[in-house]
Write an enzyme that holds these catalytic residues in place. Sequence first.
Site, PDB file in Angstrom:
ATOM      1  N   TYR A  60       0.871  -1.181   0.000  1.00 13.07           N
ATOM      2  CA  TYR A  60       0.000   0.000   0.000  1.00 13.07           C
ATOM      3  C   TYR A  60       0.905   1.228   0.000  1.00 13.07           C
ATOM      4  CZ  TYR A  60      -3.931  -3.051   1.370  1.00 13.07           C
ATOM      5  OH  TYR A  60      -4.892  -4.035   1.426  1.00 13.07           O
ATOM      6  N   PHE A 206     -13.354  -4.949   0.988  1.00 10.49           N
ATOM      7  CA  PHE A 206     -14.381  -4.196   0.258  1.00 10.49           C
ATOM      8  C   PHE A 206     -15.735  -4.228   0.988  1.00 10.49           C
ATOM      9  CE2 PHE A 206     -12.106  -5.256  -4.049  1.00 10.49           C
ATOM     10  CZ  PHE A 206     -11.101  -4.351  -3.756  1.00 10.49           C
ATOM     11  N   PRO A 207     -15.767  -4.059   2.317  1.00 12.78           N
ATOM     12  CA  PRO A 207     -17.055  -4.138   3.032  1.00 12.78           C
ATOM     13  C   PRO A 207     -18.032  -3.056   2.598  1.00 12.78           C
ATOM     14  CG  PRO A 207     -15.355  -3.193   4.454  1.00 12.78           C
ATOM     15  CD  PRO A 207     -14.650  -3.727   3.227  1.00 12.78           C
ATOM     16  N   LEU A 208     -17.487  -1.933   2.095  1.00  9.67           N
ATOM     17  CA  LEU A 208     -18.356  -0.837   1.642  1.00  9.67           C
ATOM     18  C   LEU A 208     -18.392  -0.772   0.119  1.00  9.67           C
ATOM     19  CD1 LEU A 208     -17.154   1.827   4.241  1.00  9.67           C
ATOM     20  CD2 LEU A 208     -19.276   0.502   4.283  1.00  9.67           C
ATOM     21  N   GLY A 209     -17.877  -1.802  -0.533  1.00  7.84           N
ATOM     22  CA  GLY A 209     -17.921  -1.844  -1.987  1.00  7.84           C
ATOM     23  C   GLY A 209     -16.672  -1.294  -2.644  1.00  7.84           C
TER      24      GLY A 209
HETATM   25  N1  LIG Z   1      -6.771  -8.859   1.131  1.00 11.70           N
HETATM   26  C1  LIG Z   1      -6.967  -8.093   0.077  1.00 11.70           C
HETATM   27  O1  LIG Z   1      -6.713  -8.484  -1.045  1.00 11.70           O
HETATM   28  C2  LIG Z   1      -7.542  -6.720   0.255  1.00 11.70           C
HETATM   29  C3  LIG Z   1      -8.001  -6.029  -0.882  1.00 11.70           C
HETATM   30  C4  LIG Z   1      -8.541  -4.778  -0.701  1.00 11.70           C
HETATM   31  C5  LIG Z   1      -8.623  -4.221   0.568  1.00 11.70           C
HETATM   32  N2  LIG Z   1      -8.158  -4.909   1.648  1.00 11.70           N
HETATM   33  C6  LIG Z   1      -8.263  -4.342   3.014  1.00 11.70           C
HETATM   34  O2  LIG Z   1      -9.647  -4.148   3.278  1.00 11.70           O
HETATM   35  C7  LIG Z   1      -9.863  -2.816   3.721  1.00 11.70           C
HETATM   36  C8  LIG Z   1     -11.251  -2.361   3.298  1.00 11.70           C
HETATM   37  O3  LIG Z   1     -11.353  -2.322   1.884  1.00 11.70           O
HETATM   38  P1  LIG Z   1     -11.265  -0.973   1.055  1.00 11.70           P
HETATM   39  O4  LIG Z   1     -10.695   0.120   1.894  1.00 11.70           O
HETATM   40  O5  LIG Z   1     -10.585  -1.296  -0.223  1.00 11.70           O
HETATM   41  O6  LIG Z   1     -12.765  -0.691   0.670  1.00 11.70           O
HETATM   42  P2  LIG Z   1     -14.076  -0.320   1.525  1.00 11.70           P
HETATM   43  O7  LIG Z   1     -13.778  -0.295   2.980  1.00 11.70           O
HETATM   44  O8  LIG Z   1     -15.158  -1.198   1.015  1.00 11.70           O
HETATM   45  O9  LIG Z   1     -14.407   1.134   0.998  1.00 11.70           O
HETATM   46  C9  LIG Z   1     -13.516   2.202   1.098  1.00 11.70           C
HETATM   47  C10 LIG Z   1     -14.170   3.366   0.384  1.00 11.70           C
HETATM   48  O10 LIG Z   1     -15.337   3.746   1.103  1.00 11.70           O
HETATM   49  C11 LIG Z   1     -15.239   5.112   1.505  1.00 11.70           C
HETATM   50  N3  LIG Z   1     -15.821   5.181   2.846  1.00 11.70           N
HETATM   51  C12 LIG Z   1     -15.336   4.709   4.006  1.00 11.70           C
HETATM   52  N4  LIG Z   1     -16.178   4.949   5.020  1.00 11.70           N
HETATM   53  C13 LIG Z   1     -17.249   5.579   4.479  1.00 11.70           C
HETATM   54  C14 LIG Z   1     -18.436   6.092   5.023  1.00 11.70           C
HETATM   55  N5  LIG Z   1     -18.727   5.991   6.324  1.00 11.70           N
HETATM   56  N6  LIG Z   1     -19.305   6.711   4.173  1.00 11.70           N
HETATM   57  C15 LIG Z   1     -19.035   6.826   2.854  1.00 11.70           C
HETATM   58  N7  LIG Z   1     -17.911   6.358   2.284  1.00 11.70           N
HETATM   59  C16 LIG Z   1     -17.021   5.743   3.095  1.00 11.70           C
HETATM   60  C17 LIG Z   1     -13.770   5.441   1.473  1.00 11.70           C
HETATM   61  O11 LIG Z   1     -13.572   6.791   1.167  1.00 11.70           O
HETATM   62  P3  LIG Z   1     -13.043   7.866   2.244  1.00 11.70           P
HETATM   63  O12 LIG Z   1     -11.565   7.663   2.369  1.00 11.70           O
HETATM   64  O13 LIG Z   1     -13.421   9.161   1.657  1.00 11.70           O
HETATM   65  O14 LIG Z   1     -13.782   7.583   3.520  1.00 11.70           O
HETATM   66  C18 LIG Z   1     -13.296   4.593   0.301  1.00 11.70           C
HETATM   67  O15 LIG Z   1     -13.594   5.236  -0.923  1.00 11.70           O
HETATM   68  C19 LIG Z   1      -8.723  -2.021   3.073  1.00 11.70           C
HETATM   69  O16 LIG Z   1      -8.531  -0.773   3.704  1.00 11.70           O
HETATM   70  C20 LIG Z   1      -7.585  -2.989   3.198  1.00 11.70           C
HETATM   71  O17 LIG Z   1      -7.001  -2.878   4.483  1.00 11.70           O
HETATM   72  C21 LIG Z   1      -7.628  -6.150   1.506  1.00 11.70           C
END
Ligand SMILES: NC(=O)c1ccc[n+]([C@@H]2O[C@H](COP(=O)([O-])OP(=O)(O)OC[C@H]3O[C@@H](n4cnc5c(N)ncnc54)[C@H](OP(=O)(O)O)[C@@H]3O)[C@@H](O)[C@H]2O)c1
Length: 286
Positions: A60, A206-209
């Site tokens: 990252y 991707f809990p929030l998509g």
């Molecule tokens: N093992 C793997 O292959 C893998 C792959 C991907 C991710 N991950 C891990 O999983 C975690 C979660 O996934 P992710 O961060 O990719 O996606 P996510 O949590 O599904 O979504 C993040 C997105 O949602 C927005 N967001 C967050 N909180 C919000 C809220 N309360 N209201 C509206 N929008 C909101 C964020 O923008 P803002 O910054 O503007 O809030 C960002 O654009 C990552 O941080 C990473 O640590 C692991």
Amino acid sequence: MSEATTQMLGGHRVHRVGFGAMQLPGSRVFGPPADHGRAIAVLRRAAEAGVDHIDTADFYGPRVANELIHEALFPYPVGLVIVSKVGARRDEQGGWLPAQRPEELRAGVESNLAVLHLDEVPVVNLRRVPEAGVPWAEQLDAMKAMHAEGLIGAIGLSNVSLEEYVSARSQVEVACVQNAYNLVDRTGQAVFEACRADGVPFVPYFPLGSAFLAQRPVLSNQAVRDTAARLGATPAQVALAWLLAQGPNVLLIPGTSSLEHLEENLAAAELVLDEQALSALDDEAA
Ligand SMILES: NC(=O)c1ccc[n+]([C@@H]2O[C@H](COP(=O)([O-])OP(=O)(O)OC[C@H]3O[C@@H](n4cnc5c(N)ncnc54)[C@H](OP(=O)(O)O)[C@@H]3O)[C@@H](O)[C@H]2O)c1
């Protein structure tokens, strides 16, 4: 800590809502953050609010998320479980490349240890890229060796098939499984159900998509929005509460670079979805 709001992860008890560090580096998870001070503030606020599970990766940034975690939180609070992952690397333009060979997995762990200033990473997920063609058994052996050497406190899996999960469970103690899963994308359902049956922590990414899809399929989903309006919550809180309701083994790591979103996401742990909400949301798989 109450058992309802916590779960064991790699031998440590953690709150069910943690934090994902992927949104902290620059755009497309590459380079420094747009606002360094805000990234540090988000991490410090998360720790202050009781977050004791932070998910990260050397790739990252690369290294940026880990550098920020070190800068914001070192010396780390007692009880903080940093979970990292190995299996990828970045090119000079920010492209994502597999780094799946045993020596690459080891180099990934070593870089995590150096940048985070740790002697042992509490949990490391082996992030599988099947197309890379590296035999699963060789990868598990590499993880087992690093665990035996004390470089890794516990072994987790990421992006695994049901067969890979079952085969790993027969050879090592699996600390957690991190696969993509959310209200509208349930392709990970079989692995999730196997983990739930085994009592193995499942940490949906991707809990929030995700930030990668501009149309925001979870947060713009009509049932999510209707439920949020009816319960006086936000769409993100509904999406997270739905995941928590899927089983006691679910641990969350929503990613955000925003203090406001962080507070919102942490408060999702308190949101109780009633029967009407659960039945409306259960039907929303795309
Ligand atoms: N093992 C793997 O292959 C893998 C792959 C991907 C991710 N991950 C891990 O999983 C975690 C979660 O996934 P992710 O961060 O990719 O996606 P996510 O949590 O599904 O979504 C993040 C997105 O949602 C927005 N967001 C967050 N909180 C919000 C809220 N309360 N209201 C509206 N929008 C909101 C964020 O923008 P803002 O910054 O503007 O809030 C960002 O654009 C990552 O941080 C990473 O640590 C692991």
